[in-house]
Scaffold this active site. Structure first.
Site, mmCIF file in Angstrom:
data_model
loop_
_atom_site.group_PDB
_atom_site.id
_atom_site.type_symbol
_atom_site.label_atom_id
_atom_site.label_comp_id
_atom_site.label_asym_id
_atom_site.label_seq_id
_atom_site.Cartn_x
_atom_site.Cartn_y
_atom_site.Cartn_z
ATOM 1 N N ASP A 68 0.825 -1.212 0.000
ATOM 2 C CA ASP A 68 0.000 0.000 0.000
ATOM 3 C C ASP A 68 0.861 1.265 0.000
ATOM 4 O OD1 ASP A 68 -2.666 1.246 0.498
ATOM 5 O OD2 ASP A 68 -1.671 1.919 2.330
ATOM 6 N N GLU A 114 1.015 -0.515 -5.150
ATOM 7 C CA GLU A 114 -0.135 0.400 -5.203
ATOM 8 C C GLU A 114 0.447 1.811 -5.324
ATOM 9 O OE1 GLU A 114 -3.351 3.091 -3.806
ATOM 10 O OE2 GLU A 114 -1.794 2.517 -2.399
HETATM 11 C C1 GLC Z 1 -4.083 3.465 -0.254
HETATM 12 C C2 GLC Z 1 -5.437 2.839 -0.028
HETATM 13 C C3 GLC Z 1 -6.372 3.879 0.484
HETATM 14 C C4 GLC Z 1 -5.838 4.422 1.782
HETATM 15 C C5 GLC Z 1 -4.393 4.901 1.628
HETATM 16 C C6 GLC Z 1 -3.745 5.103 2.948
HETATM 17 O O1 GLC Z 1 -4.103 4.436 -1.229
HETATM 18 O O2 GLC Z 1 -5.891 2.260 -1.207
HETATM 19 O O3 GLC Z 1 -7.665 3.364 0.651
HETATM 20 O O4 GLC Z 1 -6.638 5.483 2.214
HETATM 21 O O5 GLC Z 1 -3.597 3.967 0.940
HETATM 22 O O6 GLC Z 1 -3.355 3.874 3.502
#
Ligand code: GLC
Length: 671
Positions: free
Chosen positions: A284, A326
Site C-alpha cells: 500500500d 499500489e
Molecule cells: C491506499 C489505499 C487507500 C488508503 C491509503 C492510505 O491508497 O488504497 O484506501 O486510504 O492507501 O493507507
C-alpha cells in the site's frame, strides 16, 4: 558479484540456527541467498551505508531472513520451488481476481468461507481480502491504519482462521492477496504508543519534529492526499509538544524508513504474511515511503530502493510470493515500480493500471475514445515478467491524472476537461445518468477526484430508479462492455465485489461518524445477498450482469492470447467512437477487440480488419460464437456493443478449449 566472506558468514549463521544442510529446500534457500547476497548488501548500503550501525543491522537482517525461512511452512517452500520453475503462475489468462471487504461482503472470516463458492461460480480464482489486520476501533481508514500486523482484527476472526482460509484457497488452486500497509501505522500501534509516551527509540520509528521549521520545509513540496478531511501532512502531539508526519489521516503515522530498524521490522512483517500463505501482497502507498524535504516526497529514488531490497529479500525466503505496487501516480512514474536500470524487472511484479482505468471512464463520459487510444498508447512498455492489474472500480476514488500533453494535443483544457468529468459523474451535467460524487476537492488547486459505484457511474442505478428499461439495457451493455475490455486487454483483471450484480451506492456510511467524512464509503457496499440471489433470473439486471460476466470470464480463460506476456497493440479503428485493440501470441492465436463507447450503433470499415491481416468475411466473434454483423463493407457494432473478433484458425482452437463445454451448456453461444 561473488563475495566469499559474505557467503561464509551467511553459511555459518544458517548452520548455527539448525543443522539442515541435507534438506533439499534448505539447499535451494542457500542457493537463492548466494545468488542475491551481494545485491542485498549493495541495496542495503545504498539506504543505510552512511550510518554507523549499518553493518550490525545488515547481519541482523540476514538472521531475520534465515529465521523467516525456518518458519516458512513446508508446503509453501515446495510451492516456491514450483513457482520458480514457472513464472507464468501470476501471468496467465486463467487468472481472474476479485477484491472485497470480508465484513461488508460476508461478515466474519468464517462466514466468508461459505461464500467462496459464490466467487468461484463466477469464475474468479484470485481473491484480494481488503485490510483485516488489527486496527483501531472507530476511524481506521477501512483498515489502512494497522495497530498490530501479526493479528487479525477480532471483528473478522483470528489468525488461525485466516491461515485456514489461505490453506483452503491453495487447495482449490485459488490465489490470496492481502494488504501490507507499509507507509504508516495506526497511532494505536505499540510503536506509536511508546513513541507517544516519550521513548526516543520509538520516536525514531516515525518522523518527529520539535517545532514547525522542518514540517514547514516538507510542506513546501508535499501535496495533500485528503485536503478536505485531513489537510496538511503533520499532526501536533500535545503531550510531547512535537509534530509527527501524517500524510494520510492524523491517526496514520508515517514510518521513518531512514531508520534501518524500521526496514527490518517491516521486512519481517512482510515475510510473516508470506508465511501465512499470502500469494500476492498488495504493497500500500509505495510511492510515499521515503521523504525528502522540499520535494513532493513521492516516488523518490530511495522509495524504489526500499522495494528492490524487499523484493531481493523475499526472493531468497519466499520466491513464490509476488508484489503489487499500489502506486497511483503518473504513467512515467508507475512504470518505475517494475524496476529500472540495474533493477529492471526486479521491483514489483504487478502494478495497478490506474491510468488505463481513468481513461476508460474518460471515454465513457466523453463518448469518444481518442483520448483513451492516445493515452493507452502512451503508457510506457513494462519489463517481461511484470504485469498490470486492469480494473474498473476499486475501494478508492477515481483520480484524473491524465497526460496533459495529450489533452492539449486534442485541444482540450486540462482544467475544464477534468471539471467536466467530475460534473458528469456527479450527475451535474445535462444528460448524465451518473450518480457519483466529487471526492477530495482541493480549493487551492481546483482538483477533485470521483467516488461512486460502477452501477452508479455507468447510469444503471438511476435507470433502475427511473424504471426506464431502455436506459437499463444500455447501462448493462456498458457495464459488460467495460468488463469485456479489462478481461481481454492483458494484465490481470480485478473485479470489484458487488459489481458482478450491479450494486449501486451505499449511503449508510453517512450515519457513522467514523466514516461520514469520507465519501469513498459510498462505493464500499454492504453486500445485498437478496440481490445476489437474483443472479439466477436471466431477465433481472443482476442476472444479466452476472451471467454476462461469467461468460466473459469463461471466454477469457479459453483465450491464451489474452495472457499478458502476449502482444497488445492499440489501433485506430477509423471511428472515434470505437476503441480497437489487437491481442496475439506467437502460436498464431489472434483476437481483435472492438468496443462501441456510445449509445448509438456505429460502424467500422472492413478495411480496418484487413489491414490487420484478417479476412473480414471469414471472421468469427468469440462473444457470440457467430459471424459479426456486416452492412456492405462496414462492420456494425450495436450501442455499447463489443466484438472479440478472430480468424478461423484461432476460433477452431478456441472451440476445443476445456472451458468450451461449460460455455456451450450454460449459454446460448454460437447459435
Ligand atoms: C491506499 C489505499 C487507500 C488508503 C491509503 C492510505 O491508497 O488504497 O484506501 O486510504 O492507501 O493507507
Amino acid at each position: 558479484m561473488y563475495d566469499p566472506k559474505l557467503h561464509f558468514q551467511f553459511r555459518q549463521l544458517l548452520s548455527e540456527k539448525e543443522n539442515v544442510k541435507a534438506r533439499q529446500e534448505y539447499e535451494a534457500f542457500s542457493q537463492r541467498a548466494f545468488a542475491n547476497l551481494s545485491r542485498i548488501k549493495n541495496l542495503f548500503t545504498r539506504l543505510y551505508g552512511n550510518q554507523k550501525n549499518w553493518e550490525t543491522q545488515y547481519w541482523l537482517l540476514m538472521e531475520d531472513l534465515i529465521q523467516t525461512f525456518i518458519d516458512r511452512p513446508v508446503e509453501l517452500r515446495r510451492q516456491d520451488m514450483n513457482r520458480e520453475a514457472d513464472r507464468d503462475w501470476y501471468l496467465n489468462e486463467k487468472l481472474v481476481g476479485m477484491m472485497l471487504y470480508v465484513d461488508r461482503f460476508a461478515g466474519k472470516l468464517d462466514d466468508f468461507e461459505s461464500k467462496v463458492s459464490y466467487i468461484k461460480e463466477l469464475g474468479v480464482n484470485w481473491i484480494h481480502l481488503m485490510p483485516l489486520l488489527k486496527s483501531p476501533e472507530g476511524s481506521n481508514d477501512g483498515g489502512y491504519a494497522v495497530s498490530d500486523y501479526r493479528a487479525v482484527d477480532p471483528k473478522f476472526g483470528s489468525m488461525e482462521e485466516l491461515r485456514r482460509i489461505a490453506d483452503k484457497l491453495r487447495g482449490e488452486d485459488m490465489l490470496l492477496t492481502l494488504d501490507m500497509v507499509m507507509n504508516h501505522t495506526a497511532d494505536e500501534h505499540e510503536w506509536a504508543q511508546k513513541a507517544r509516551s516519550g521513548d526516543p527509540y520509538y520516536q525514531d520509528f516515525y518522523y518527529f519534529f520539535d517545532n514547525r521549521s522542518m514540517p514547514d520545509w516538507y510542506e513546501e513540496g508535499m501535496p495533500e492526499v485528503f485536503p478536505q478531511s485531513a489537510p496538511g501532512n503533520f499532526t501536533h502531539i500535545p503531550e510531547l509538544n512535537k509534530w509527527v508526519m501524517t500524510v494520510f489521516h492524523n491517526y496514520q503515522w508515517d514510518l521513518n524508513y531512514r531508520n534501518p530498524i524500521v526496514f527490518r521490522e517491516m521486512m519481517k512483517i512482510l515475510l510473516f504474511l508470506a508465511n501465512v500463505g499470502v500469494d500476492i501482497i498488495r504493497l500500500d502507498a509505495v510511492a510515499f515511503t521515503w521523504k525528502i524535504p522540499g520535494s513532493t516526497s513521492q516516488n523518490t529514488e530511495e522509495a524504489h530502493v526500499i522495494l528492490q531490497l524487499m523484493k531481493a529479500c523475499a526472493e531468497v525466503v519466499a520466491p513464490g510470493f509476488a508484489f503489487i505496487a499500489e502506486a497511483i501516480v503518473a504513467p512515467h512514474e508507475v512504470i518505475r515500480y517494475f524496476g529500472e536500470g540495474e533493477s529492471y524487472g526486479h521491483e514489483c511484479e504487478i502494478a495497478y493500471n490506474a491510468t488505463f482505468m481513468a481513461l476508460l471512464w474518460d471515454a465513457v463520459a466523453s463518448e469518444d475514445t481518442t483520448m483513451l487510444r492516445k493515452g493507452a498508447q502512451a503508457i510506457p512498455a513494462k519489463p517481461d515478467g511484470t504485469t498490470w492489474i486492469n480494473y474498473l472500480r476499486c475501494h478508492d476514488d477515481i483520480g484524473l491524472g491524465f497526460d496533459e500533453n495529450i489533452l492539449h494535443e486534442l485541444g482540450k483544457s486540462p482544467y475544464h476537461h477534468k471539471k467536466y468529468l467530475v460534473d458528469y459523474y456527479s450527475g451535474n451535467f445535462k444528460g448524465s445518468m451518473a450518480l457519483g460524487a466529487p471526492f477530495a476537492f482541493n480549493p487551492k488547486t481546483g482538483d477533485a477526484r470521483i467516488s461512486g459505484s460502477l452501477a452508479a457511474l455507468a447510469g444503471l442505478e438511476r435507470a433502475i430508479k427511473d424504471n426506464n428499461s431502455e436506459l437499463i439495457d444500455l447501462a448493462i451493455q456498458k457495464i459488460l462492455m467495460l468488463h469485456g475490455i479489462i478481461l481481454s486487454y492483458g494484465g490481470l483483471p480485478m473485479i470489484y465485489y458487488g459489481d458482478e450484480i450491479g450494486m449501486g451506492n451505499d449511503h449508510s456510511y453517512l450515519d457513522d461518524p467514523d466514516k461520514s467524512y469520507d465519501n469513498r464509503w459510498m462505493h464500499r457496499p454492504i453486500m445485498d445477498w437478496n440481490k445476489a440471489d437474483k443472479r439466477v433470473d436471466p431477465a433481472s439486471p443482476e442476472g444479466r450482469i452476472y451471467k454476462g460476466l461469467q461468460k466473459l470470464i469463461l471466454l477469457r480463460k479459453s483465450s491464451p492470447e489474452f495472457a499478458d506476456q502476449n502482444s497488445l497493440s492499440i489501433e485506430d479503428s477509423g471511428n472515434p467512437f470505437v476503441f480497437s485493440f489487437l491481442r496475439w501470441n506467437y502460436e498464431g492465436a489472434k483476437t481483435l477487440v472492438l468496443s462501441n463507447f456510445t449509445s448509438s450503433t456505429h460502424f467500422v470499415r472492413t478495411e480496418h480488419l484487413s489491414k490487420l491481416g484478417f479476412i473480414p468475411y471469414d471472421m468469427r466473434d468469440k462473444l457470440s460464437g457467430s459471424a459479426p454483423k456486416f452492412y456492405h463493407d462496414l462492420i456494425e457494432i450495436p450501442p455499447y456493443g463489443q466484438y472479440w473478433l478472430t480468424d478461423k484458425t484461432t476460433f477452431d482452437a478456441f472451440q476445443a478449449a476445456e472451458e468450451m463445454e461449460a460455455l456451450q451448456s450454460q449459454f446460448k453461444w454460437g447459435v
